[in-house]
Design a protein around this motif. Structure first.
Motif, PDB file in Angstrom:
ATOM      1  N   GLN A   1       0.851  -1.188   0.000  1.00  0.00           N
ATOM      2  CA  GLN A   1       0.000   0.000   0.000  1.00  0.00           C
ATOM      3  C   GLN A   1       0.882   1.231   0.000  1.00  0.00           C
ATOM      4  O   GLN A   1       1.818   1.324   0.786  1.00  0.00           O
ATOM      5  CB  GLN A   1      -0.881   0.028   1.266  1.00  0.00           C
ATOM      6  CG  GLN A   1      -1.794  -1.180   1.391  1.00  0.00           C
ATOM      7  CD  GLN A   1      -2.686  -1.095   2.626  1.00  0.00           C
ATOM      8  OE1 GLN A   1      -2.269  -0.593   3.669  1.00  0.00           O
ATOM      9  NE2 GLN A   1      -3.906  -1.613   2.514  1.00  0.00           N
ATOM     10  N   LYS A   2       0.575   2.159  -0.888  1.00  0.00           N
ATOM     11  CA  LYS A   2       1.339   3.407  -0.935  1.00  0.00           C
ATOM     12  C   LYS A   2       0.438   4.565  -0.514  1.00  0.00           C
ATOM     13  O   LYS A   2      -0.695   4.661  -0.974  1.00  0.00           O
ATOM     14  CB  LYS A   2       1.881   3.623  -2.343  1.00  0.00           C
ATOM     15  CG  LYS A   2       2.666   4.917  -2.505  1.00  0.00           C
ATOM     16  CD  LYS A   2       1.895   5.954  -3.262  1.00  0.00           C
ATOM     17  CE  LYS A   2       2.572   7.307  -3.277  1.00  0.00           C
ATOM     18  NZ  LYS A   2       1.830   8.309  -4.036  1.00  0.00           N
ATOM     19  N   PHE A   3       0.937   5.400   0.368  1.00  0.00           N
ATOM     20  CA  PHE A   3       0.182   6.581   0.792  1.00  0.00           C
ATOM     21  C   PHE A   3       0.892   7.835   0.312  1.00  0.00           C
ATOM     22  O   PHE A   3       2.080   8.028   0.584  1.00  0.00           O
ATOM     23  CB  PHE A   3       0.014   6.604   2.314  1.00  0.00           C
ATOM     24  CG  PHE A   3      -0.913   5.523   2.805  1.00  0.00           C
ATOM     25  CD1 PHE A   3      -2.276   5.747   2.904  1.00  0.00           C
ATOM     26  CD2 PHE A   3      -0.425   4.267   3.113  1.00  0.00           C
ATOM     27  CE1 PHE A   3      -3.141   4.748   3.319  1.00  0.00           C
ATOM     28  CE2 PHE A   3      -1.272   3.253   3.538  1.00  0.00           C
ATOM     29  CZ  PHE A   3      -2.639   3.486   3.637  1.00  0.00           C
TER      30      PHE A   3
ATOM     31  N   ARG B   1      10.042  13.147  -9.650  1.00  0.00           N
ATOM     32  CA  ARG B   1       8.885  13.619  -8.891  1.00  0.00           C
ATOM     33  C   ARG B   1       7.707  12.650  -9.039  1.00  0.00           C
ATOM     34  O   ARG B   1       7.433  12.161 -10.125  1.00  0.00           O
ATOM     35  CB  ARG B   1       8.477  15.021  -9.361  1.00  0.00           C
ATOM     36  CG  ARG B   1       9.519  16.107  -9.115  1.00  0.00           C
ATOM     37  CD  ARG B   1       9.972  16.186  -7.674  1.00  0.00           C
ATOM     38  NE  ARG B   1       8.888  16.283  -6.720  1.00  0.00           N
ATOM     39  CZ  ARG B   1       8.326  17.431  -6.334  1.00  0.00           C
ATOM     40  NH1 ARG B   1       8.752  18.566  -6.807  1.00  0.00           N
ATOM     41  NH2 ARG B   1       7.363  17.415  -5.444  1.00  0.00           N
ATOM     42  N   GLY B   2       7.075  12.393  -7.923  1.00  0.00           N
ATOM     43  CA  GLY B   2       5.891  11.526  -7.934  1.00  0.00           C
ATOM     44  C   GLY B   2       6.212  10.039  -7.986  1.00  0.00           C
ATOM     45  O   GLY B   2       5.322   9.203  -8.131  1.00  0.00           O
ATOM     46  N   ALA B   3       7.494   9.697  -7.818  1.00  0.00           N
ATOM     47  CA  ALA B   3       7.901   8.312  -8.094  1.00  0.00           C
ATOM     48  C   ALA B   3       7.702   7.344  -6.932  1.00  0.00           C
ATOM     49  O   ALA B   3       8.056   6.168  -7.058  1.00  0.00           O
ATOM     50  CB  ALA B   3       9.352   8.274  -8.555  1.00  0.00           C
ATOM     51  N   SER B   4       7.103   7.789  -5.841  1.00  0.00           N
ATOM     52  CA  SER B   4       6.794   6.804  -4.793  1.00  0.00           C
ATOM     53  C   SER B   4       5.852   5.738  -5.322  1.00  0.00           C
ATOM     54  O   SER B   4       5.889   4.586  -4.885  1.00  0.00           O
ATOM     55  CB  SER B   4       6.148   7.484  -3.581  1.00  0.00           C
ATOM     56  OG  SER B   4       7.059   8.332  -2.959  1.00  0.00           O
ATOM     57  N   ASP B   5       5.001   6.113  -6.267  1.00  0.00           N
ATOM     58  CA  ASP B   5       4.119   5.129  -6.920  1.00  0.00           C
ATOM     59  C   ASP B   5       4.963   4.009  -7.539  1.00  0.00           C
ATOM     60  O   ASP B   5       4.614   2.835  -7.462  1.00  0.00           O
ATOM     61  CB  ASP B   5       3.334   5.775  -8.074  1.00  0.00           C
ATOM     62  CG  ASP B   5       2.384   6.872  -7.625  1.00  0.00           C
ATOM     63  OD1 ASP B   5       2.153   7.000  -6.417  1.00  0.00           O
ATOM     64  OD2 ASP B   5       1.885   7.601  -8.504  1.00  0.00           O
ATOM     65  N   THR B   6       6.057   4.419  -8.176  1.00  0.00           N
ATOM     66  CA  THR B   6       6.920   3.448  -8.845  1.00  0.00           C
ATOM     67  C   THR B   6       7.599   2.540  -7.824  1.00  0.00           C
ATOM     68  O   THR B   6       7.694   1.329  -8.021  1.00  0.00           O
ATOM     69  CB  THR B   6       7.951   4.187  -9.723  1.00  0.00           C
ATOM     70  OG1 THR B   6       7.230   5.036 -10.618  1.00  0.00           O
ATOM     71  CG2 THR B   6       8.794   3.224 -10.527  1.00  0.00           C
TER      72      THR B   6
HETATM   73 MG    MG Z   1       1.811  11.230  -6.492  1.00  0.00          MG
END
Ligand code: MG
Ligand code: ASP
Length: 429
Positions: A6-8, A151-156
């Motif tokens: 799970q990613k927050f 940027r935004g790479a926590s999804d990855t």
């Molecule tokens: Mg994001």
């Protein structure tokens, strides 16, 4: 019992109370008997604030040091979340990307994941711990330095970990109830899309939909990781992003409508600018030299338009779009070859936006382009550039027309919902 990642996102852990609320939610998943790996983003706008701070100290921060700085954002939230879970009686351990075995290339600020060696994570899971991994970071295979993944790479990070630990699926928790037919911050009556294929999500992410990081979707597609995008502020079901064959199967079984929507969503991107190379001699090989010069700077361009030769002059204009952040570099590169190629000048326009309609349904429905352009014409919006793929039509319009263009297309393809979409949090920064 399942193994889930799970990613927050940052807006889900913006302050102390939010971290406790997220911890309760994770504790419930753990108590249901699941193995849980959490990937966490930096709190709220922390990454932007750290970046602003760096730029105040140094106008061109050294990339290695910038990564050292930016990775601390995720490290803070990971440690805080572990504390909150432990207080709820749930054993938890936080890890940096490096500790978690996220091995990357050495390109600071935009490193790619090469491999994940999840040994420590698997041991912690076996011992019953909730594992919390700081997102958006890893360690370079060559230099052993800390890197960030863009940027935004926590999804990855989340999807890559899901593949590495053999999770059944990856849940991405954000501040909206899933992927919408358009950005609910722009189109108030945008609708949640229950399922999307990887291909559609790739096109949407590549065309500026910020809900999922592009590389995360690429990773999910190649590793066949199902993604569930949903809100951390509600219990509502979100959007599943899965393989088209799975969608087709559900259609045949009757648990999804048989009719495929023609348009699944509309994305927009205001981060690009348009370079025009004016008065280019219309001879063989000139365009190749122009785009070679851009490629040598490692700049990715997007749309290209070459005008018809001006009668009798043997000269033409070539326009292309690129990330605004790369514009200065591109113009410098072109100026260096101006004398050699003999073009007349350069122009740059930053006030543009790209609006894209995406849907696998357009493969089998003629007339989608006509309907899209009709809607824009009725809204009195001029099209500057056009490009298409099998499941996407993109246009460039003036930045001031972007919101109206999106709304017009949204209504024309009958995507408007009865009720307003809920945006739970976040500054959309
Ligand atoms: Mg994001
Ligand atoms: N904190 C990082 C960013 O703001 C990574 C992420 O949130 O995914 O870009």
């Amino acid at each position: 019992m399942a193994r889930v990642v799970q990613k927050f996102g940052g807006s889900s852990v913006a302050d102390a109370e939010s971290i406790q609320r997220v911890a309760e939610r994770i504790a419930a998943t753990k108590r249901d008997g699941n193995d849980v790996v959490i990937v966490i983003s930096a709190m709220g706008d922390t990454t932007d604030e750290l970046l602003d701070l760096a730029l105040r100290v140094s106008p061109h921060p050294q990339p290695r040091e910038l990564d050292m700085l930016l990775t601390t954002g995720e490290r803070q939230s990971a440690a805080l979340l572990a504390m909150a879970l432990i207080d709820l009686g749930v054993p938890a351990l936080s890890y940096t990307g490096s500790q978690a075995g996220v091995i990357t290339t050495g390109t600071h600020g935009n490193a790619r994941i090469i491999d994940i060696t999840p040994g420590r994570i698997l041991t912690s899971l076996d011992e019953g711990d909730v594992v919390i991994v700081a997102g958006f970071q890893g360690v370079s295979q060559d230099t052993k330095d800390v890197t960030t993944l863009g940027r935004g790479a926590s999804d990855t990070t989340a999807v890559a970990l899901a593949a590495a630990v053999g999770a059944q699926y990856c849940e991405i928790y954000t501040d909206v109830d899933g992927v919408f037919t358009a950005d609910p911050r722009v189109v108030t009556h945008a609708k949640r899309v229950p399922v999307l294929s990887y291909e559609e999500m790739l096109e949407l992410a590549a065309c500026g939909a910020k809900v999922l990081h592009l590389r995360c979707v690429e990773y999910a597609r190649s590793e066949r990781v199902p993604i569930h995008v949903r809100s951390s502020f509600s219990e509502n079901p979100g959007t599943w992003v899965v393989d088209q064959t799975i969608i087709d199967q559900h259609r045949r079984q009757g648990d999804l409508p048989v009719e495929q929507a023609i348009i699944s969503g509309i994305a927009h991107d205001a981060s690009e600018g348009k370079v025009t190379v004016i008065g280019v001699p219309d001879t063989i090989g000139t365009a190749a030299r122009i785009f070679r010069a851009i490629a040598d700077e490692e700049i990715n361009i997007d749309m290209i338009v070459q005008n018809v030769s001006r009668a009798g002059l043997g000269r033409t204009d070539i326009s292309f779009t690129l990330p605004h952040s790369e514009a200065a570099k591109a113009r410098d590169a072109l100026k260096r070859i101006q004398a050699e190629i003999g073009f007349e000048g350069l122009a740059y326009n930053q006030d543009i936006a790209k609006v894209s309609v995406v849907g696998v349904g357009m493969r089998t429905h003629p007339g989608v382009t006509a309907s899209f352009f009709d809607a824009l014409a009725k809204a009195d919006i001029n099209l500057d550039m056009i490009s298409t793929s099998e499941i996407r039509i993109s246009v460039v319009v003036a930045a001031k027309d972007a919101a109206r263009a999106i709304q017009a297309a949204h209504s024309a393809f009958q995507l408007d919902a009865q009720t307003e979409a809920v945006v739970y949090a976040g500054t959309g920064r």
